[in-house]
Scaffold this motif. Structure first.
Motif, mmCIF file in Angstrom:
data_model
loop_
_atom_site.group_PDB
_atom_site.id
_atom_site.type_symbol
_atom_site.label_atom_id
_atom_site.label_comp_id
_atom_site.label_asym_id
_atom_site.label_seq_id
_atom_site.Cartn_x
_atom_site.Cartn_y
_atom_site.Cartn_z
ATOM 1 N N SER A 4 -11.641 28.734 7.908
ATOM 2 C CA SER A 4 -11.631 28.131 9.226
ATOM 3 C C SER A 4 -11.623 26.621 9.047
ATOM 4 O O SER A 4 -12.591 26.053 8.530
ATOM 5 C CB SER A 4 -12.879 28.584 9.992
ATOM 6 O OG SER A 4 -12.946 27.938 11.230
ATOM 7 N N GLU A 5 -10.542 25.979 9.427
ATOM 8 C CA GLU A 5 -10.411 24.533 9.213
ATOM 9 C C GLU A 5 -11.413 23.771 10.069
ATOM 10 O O GLU A 5 -11.657 24.106 11.222
ATOM 11 C CB GLU A 5 -9.000 24.055 9.533
ATOM 12 C CG GLU A 5 -8.822 22.581 9.252
ATOM 13 C CD GLU A 5 -7.428 22.061 9.551
ATOM 14 O OE1 GLU A 5 -7.083 21.003 9.012
ATOM 15 O OE2 GLU A 5 -6.701 22.717 10.320
ATOM 16 N N ARG A 6 -11.983 22.734 9.489
ATOM 17 C CA ARG A 6 -12.860 21.806 10.186
ATOM 18 C C ARG A 6 -12.294 20.407 9.972
ATOM 19 O O ARG A 6 -11.679 20.124 8.948
ATOM 20 C CB ARG A 6 -14.293 21.840 9.624
ATOM 21 C CG ARG A 6 -14.965 23.187 9.685
ATOM 22 C CD ARG A 6 -15.302 23.548 11.136
ATOM 23 N NE ARG A 6 -16.252 24.623 11.229
ATOM 24 C CZ ARG A 6 -15.944 25.897 11.299
ATOM 25 N NH1 ARG A 6 -14.684 26.271 11.224
ATOM 26 N NH2 ARG A 6 -16.875 26.818 11.423
ATOM 27 N N SER A 7 -12.520 19.508 10.918
ATOM 28 C CA SER A 7 -12.023 18.147 10.747
ATOM 29 C C SER A 7 -12.840 17.174 11.578
ATOM 30 O O SER A 7 -13.507 17.556 12.543
ATOM 31 C CB SER A 7 -10.547 18.058 11.145
ATOM 32 O OG SER A 7 -10.401 18.254 12.543
ATOM 33 N N ASN A 22 -15.689 14.203 16.427
ATOM 34 C CA ASN A 22 -15.391 15.602 16.130
ATOM 35 C C ASN A 22 -14.555 16.187 17.262
ATOM 36 O O ASN A 22 -14.414 15.563 18.323
ATOM 37 C CB ASN A 22 -16.667 16.406 15.845
ATOM 38 C CG ASN A 22 -17.465 16.744 17.085
ATOM 39 O OD1 ASN A 22 -17.080 16.466 18.218
ATOM 40 N ND2 ASN A 22 -18.619 17.351 16.877
#
Length: 137
Positions: A4-7, A22
């Motif tokens: 699951s991509e986070r950025s 965020n």
């Protein structure tokens, strides 16, 4: 295994001052009067395990106090580059007297260990030494 991509997006707002954003709209000042990047790393390591531990122990009772201190030594090395060493996460958690407090105290070591060994993405990533790649658009 699931991914699951986070950025986060970091924006320069002045000389040596940045704001991290965020996707949910929260912001965090960095540099200047805000946190330094190293302090953010330490905060991320500590808060990751703090959240896991807090969620588990507060099912029994609310703590009287709950403080985590994260420390380490910043090393400047011409040959191998700057880094942090001797990282330590210290929990100072107090629960009220009584049966519920006793149950929370009893589970504290287990929940801290479970977070460190399996759940905390931040410290587990640091310990694994995950490579970081840089991209210039």
């Amino acid at each position: 295994m699931t991914e699951s991509e986070r950025s986060v997006r970091i924006e320069r707002v002045g000389a040596g001052r940045y704001v991290a954003h965020n996707p949910d709209g929260a912001t965090l000042p960095i540099g200047g009067d805000g946190f330094s990047p190293v302090e953010l790393l330490l905060a991320a390591i500590g808060s990751c395990t703090a959240i896991d531990t807090d969620v588990a122990t507060t099912r029994r009772t609310e703590p009287d106090s709950f403080t985590i201190t994260v420390s380490g030594d910043k090393v400047s090395d011409r040959e191998s580059g700057n880094r942090m060493e001797n990282l330590a996460v210290t929990f100072a958690v107090r629960f009220p007297e009584g049966e519920a407090g006793d149950a929370a105290r009893a589970m504290l070591p287990r929940t801290v260990a479970l977070s460190h060994d399996k759940l905390c993405t931040v410290s587990r990533t640091v310990e694994r030494g995950t490579p970081v790649r840089t991209i210039i658009e």
